[in-house]
Design an enzyme around this catalytic site. Structure first.
Site, PDB file in Angstrom:
ATOM      1  N   LYS A  10       0.847  -1.204   0.000  1.00 55.45           N
ATOM      2  CA  LYS A  10       0.000   0.000   0.000  1.00 55.45           C
ATOM      3  C   LYS A  10       0.877   1.247   0.000  1.00 55.45           C
ATOM      4  O   LYS A  10       2.087   1.156   0.135  1.00 55.45           O
ATOM      5  CB  LYS A  10      -0.917  -0.013   1.214  1.00 55.45           C
ATOM      6  CG  LYS A  10      -1.965  -1.119   1.128  1.00 55.45           C
ATOM      7  CD  LYS A  10      -3.043  -0.866   2.146  1.00 55.45           C
ATOM      8  CE  LYS A  10      -4.051  -2.019   2.144  1.00 55.45           C
ATOM      9  NZ  LYS A  10      -4.911  -1.969   3.316  1.00 55.45           N
ATOM     10  N   HIS A  55       2.174   6.832   3.048  1.00 52.43           N
ATOM     11  CA  HIS A  55       1.679   8.211   2.983  1.00 52.43           C
ATOM     12  C   HIS A  55       2.428   9.119   3.954  1.00 52.43           C
ATOM     13  O   HIS A  55       3.267   8.667   4.732  1.00 52.43           O
ATOM     14  CB  HIS A  55       0.163   8.267   3.188  1.00 52.43           C
ATOM     15  CG  HIS A  55      -0.303   7.575   4.420  1.00 52.43           C
ATOM     16  ND1 HIS A  55      -0.100   8.102   5.668  1.00 52.43           N
ATOM     17  CD2 HIS A  55      -0.932   6.390   4.600  1.00 52.43           C
ATOM     18  CE1 HIS A  55      -0.617   7.290   6.571  1.00 52.43           C
ATOM     19  NE2 HIS A  55      -1.116   6.226   5.947  1.00 52.43           N
ATOM     20  N   HIS A  60       2.899   8.158   7.483  1.00 50.95           N
ATOM     21  CA  HIS A  60       3.986   7.229   7.797  1.00 50.95           C
ATOM     22  C   HIS A  60       5.318   7.976   7.884  1.00 50.95           C
ATOM     23  O   HIS A  60       6.169   7.647   8.711  1.00 50.95           O
ATOM     24  CB  HIS A  60       4.092   6.126   6.735  1.00 50.95           C
ATOM     25  CG  HIS A  60       2.911   5.194   6.732  1.00 50.95           C
ATOM     26  ND1 HIS A  60       2.101   5.034   5.638  1.00 50.95           N
ATOM     27  CD2 HIS A  60       2.409   4.402   7.705  1.00 50.95           C
ATOM     28  CE1 HIS A  60       1.143   4.158   5.934  1.00 50.95           C
ATOM     29  NE2 HIS A  60       1.311   3.764   7.186  1.00 50.95           N
TER      30      HIS A  60
END
Ligand code: ARG
Length: 612
Positions: free
Chosen positions: A173, A176, A179
């Protein structure tokens, strides 16, 4: 620590006048922040802050109360020029000021303190000027990277074993901005704790389990490429995931994905070996990218570790009578006070599988068994606040008192981080973007020096810019991301910190980079030199504040001020062309400033550059 010696000396005098043990006064004596309106005094005793409970003496208690009142009234008096509170205000003020004056008259100047004065609610102390310079510079240069960390301000803080979990992206995934924030904040907290002598374990808890791997398994069979998986795992897995998600609308794909995930849960060897490759290659690439950020982990854990252990957790919940079955077939833990399920947390799905929180319960218990930590910190954005609240509540219900020593450090959201290519998908995108923008800026700036490795320099300076932009405010605040603002060379940016560091470093190089030892401190009496010294005196207090509330902003603003003060001093106190004694003394001052600047930058996760 230089400040400690001074604080102790002031405290011992004060203790006689106030009839309080000196230890209780230490934390109320603080270095006066340097401001544009220059203060002469170096330290102040703030009456309001004399340690609560320490005042056996009613006089002090009374004064504390007055000091607090005074502060409140001060506010009021400012907002309403006229009013009933006014006469009372003056009475309180007068009485209070008189008391301070009395104290002042009982205190004596000595070899350390050369002047004593009073201010609103404070008694102010000026340190003998030559002693100030000598003590601060000696201490900074002697302690090196440990300057400030051994201060007695920390003497009452027990050394702890801390587990810090941060970054924690999800395989296949997007990585973003949340993170990224988690990564730099967690790294900062870990750095600070290590510097202060605590034992730290850094854990990256990957999102490496769940239905996404069912889809990914099926997707890989259709769109996967082993070579690409090896060379660019993060990108390739993400692509496969996007492709299969598009296809997942059809029932057949959904069924296949479910089958694959079931196989994983049942330990089917083939399925597991593919999953292991996904995970292993991803971690390998992550490790490299984290290295660019200067971040490392002691453990790459993940949700996958806890699928077995979550079963044990469910069993424990059941045994303790905490698990309730709902009519929908799910299992929940009642978190409400009245036990009416007005607040609850689902820990088991109707098909018997575990959830995010179930795995977190297992992980927390496992970490306690493994590390016997004193404190455990989770760093994520505030959207997960209620998740962690529930987690800690359930642990508490299970009888784990240590749940109280778990902490969720949450942070606000960042809007508008985009690269020229578009949306940020990988951590690498951000790092590449900041590096290339910085390289362009360096190429167009007239002041840029020739550096050995411009790409590496641009990366380090760019990262400083990102970190400072992120750490300037409270972690809980949201902010609008701006490349231009972050990368400005002037103003309060990471670029400015790096630039100051590089300038101070080259000054040392130019004049021989031997550490200066024997200096004539009488040469450091100009106001601009004193300001730098006074500011250096405050470093331990700033570290202390950040260690208490885990906010990096105290250190950031300290370092920005240090850079401004050093820049001014650099302008007004030339080394070149000065007499040898003067040049030596100034050089020593700049060395000390650079040393503390570098220490602070490293705590924030910035690698100082020596040329740019
Ligand atoms: N992987 C999660 C996410 O990206 C963050 C994990 C946070 N840590 C935890 N122990 N739940 O949202």
């Amino acid at each position: 620590m230089a400040a400690c010696a001074f604080r102790r000396s002031i405290a011992s005098q004060l203790s006689k006048v106030l009839d309080l043990p000196p230890e209780n006064l230490i934390k109320s004596i603080s270095a006066v922040p340097v401001s544009k309106k220059r203060h002469v005094a170096d330290f102040q005793l703030s009456v309001a802050s004399i340690e609560e409970g320490s005042s056996s003496d009613c006089l002090v208690q009374d004064l504390q109360l007055r000091a607090q009142k005074l502060a409140e009234k001060h506010k009021e008096a400012l907002t309403q020029a006229l009013g009933t509170g006014r006469s009372d205000y003056w009475r309180t003020t007068q009485c209070f000021e008189e008391r301070l004056k009395l104290w002042k008259s009982q205190l004596k100047c000595d070899a350390v303190v050369s002047e004593i004065s009073t201010g609103p609610g404070t008694v102010n102390f000026t340190i003998n000027r030559e002693l100030l310079a000598k003590t601060v510079l000696q201490q900074v240069l002697k302690d090196g990277t440990e300057y400030g960390t051994k201060s007695e301000l920390f003497s009452t803080v027990p050394k702890q074993r801390a587990v810090i979990e941060f970054s924690s992206p999800n395989i296949a995934k997007k990585f973003h901005i949340g993170h990224l924030r988690s990564t730099i904040i967690g790294n900062f907290i870990a750095n600070l704790k290590v510097a202060l002598g605590h034992e730290v374990t850094r854990i990256n808890y990957l999102g490496d389990w769940g239905m996404q791997f069912g889809l990914l398994g099926v997707g890989f069979q259709q769109f996967g490429d082993k070579e690409k998986l090896k060379s660019r795992p993060l990108q390739h897995l993400f692509e496969v995931y996007v492709q299969i998600n598009r296809a997942a609308a059809d029932e057949n794909t959904k069924r296949l994905a479910k089958d694959f995930f079931r196989k994983l849960e049942e330990h089917d060897e083939q399925a597991l070996s593919l999953w292991k490759e996904f995970r292993g290659f991803s971690i390998k690439e992550y490790t490299q990218v984290y290295k660019r950020l200067g971040v490392h982990f002691d453990e790459y854990s993940g949700e996958s570790f806890y699928r077995e252990k979550s079963r044990e957790v469910l069993k424990m919940l059941e045994d303790k009578g905490l698990l309730q079955k709902t009519t929908k077939g799910t299992g929940v833990v009642d978190l409400s006070e009245k036990k009416d399920l007005s607040s609850f947390s689902t820990v088991i799905r109707s098909d018997g599988t575990s959830l995010y929180i179930t795995r977190d319960l297992a992980a927390a218990i496992d970490r306690m068994n493994k590390y016997k930590w004193d404190t455990m910190i989770y760093v994520t954005d505030r959207n997960q606040s209620s998740h962690f609240q529930h987690l800690f509540q359930i642990l508490k219900l299970m009888g784990y008192d240590w749940a109280e020593r778990c902490q969720h450090v949450s942070f606000g959201l960042v809007q508008g981080m985009k690269t020229r290519k578009g949306e940020v998908i990988f951590l690498e995108d951000v790092l590449d973007e900041v590096r290339s923008r910085m390289l362009e800026n360096m190429a167009s700036a007239k002041t840029t020096k020739e550096v050995e490795d411009p790409v590496d320099t641009a990366e380090k300076v760019g990262l400083a810019a990102l970190i400072v932009q992120d750490f300037r405010g409270l972690l809980s605040s949201d902010y609008q991301f701006s490349w231009d603002r972050a990368l400005q060379s002037r103003g309060d940016t990471g670029v400015f910190l790096q630039y100051t560091h590089a300038r101070l470093h080259s000054l040392e190089q130019m004049h021989g980079n031997e550490p200066v030892t024997d200096i004539n401190v009488a040469c450091l009496q100009e106001p601009d030199a004193i300001s730098v010294l006074q500011h250096l005196l405050r470093y331990d207090e700033v570290l202390y504040r950040s260690s208490q509330d885990l906010q990096p902003k105290h250190i950031v603003s300290y370092l920005l001020t240090l850079s401004h003060l050093a820049a001014v001093a650099h302008r007004t106190l030339p080394v070149k062309g000065s007499t040898p004694a003067l040049a030596q003394a100034r050089l020593c001052l700049f060395q000390a400033a650079r040393s503390v600047l570098a220490n602070g930058m490293k705590l924030l996760g910035i690698t100082p550059v020596i040329r740019m």
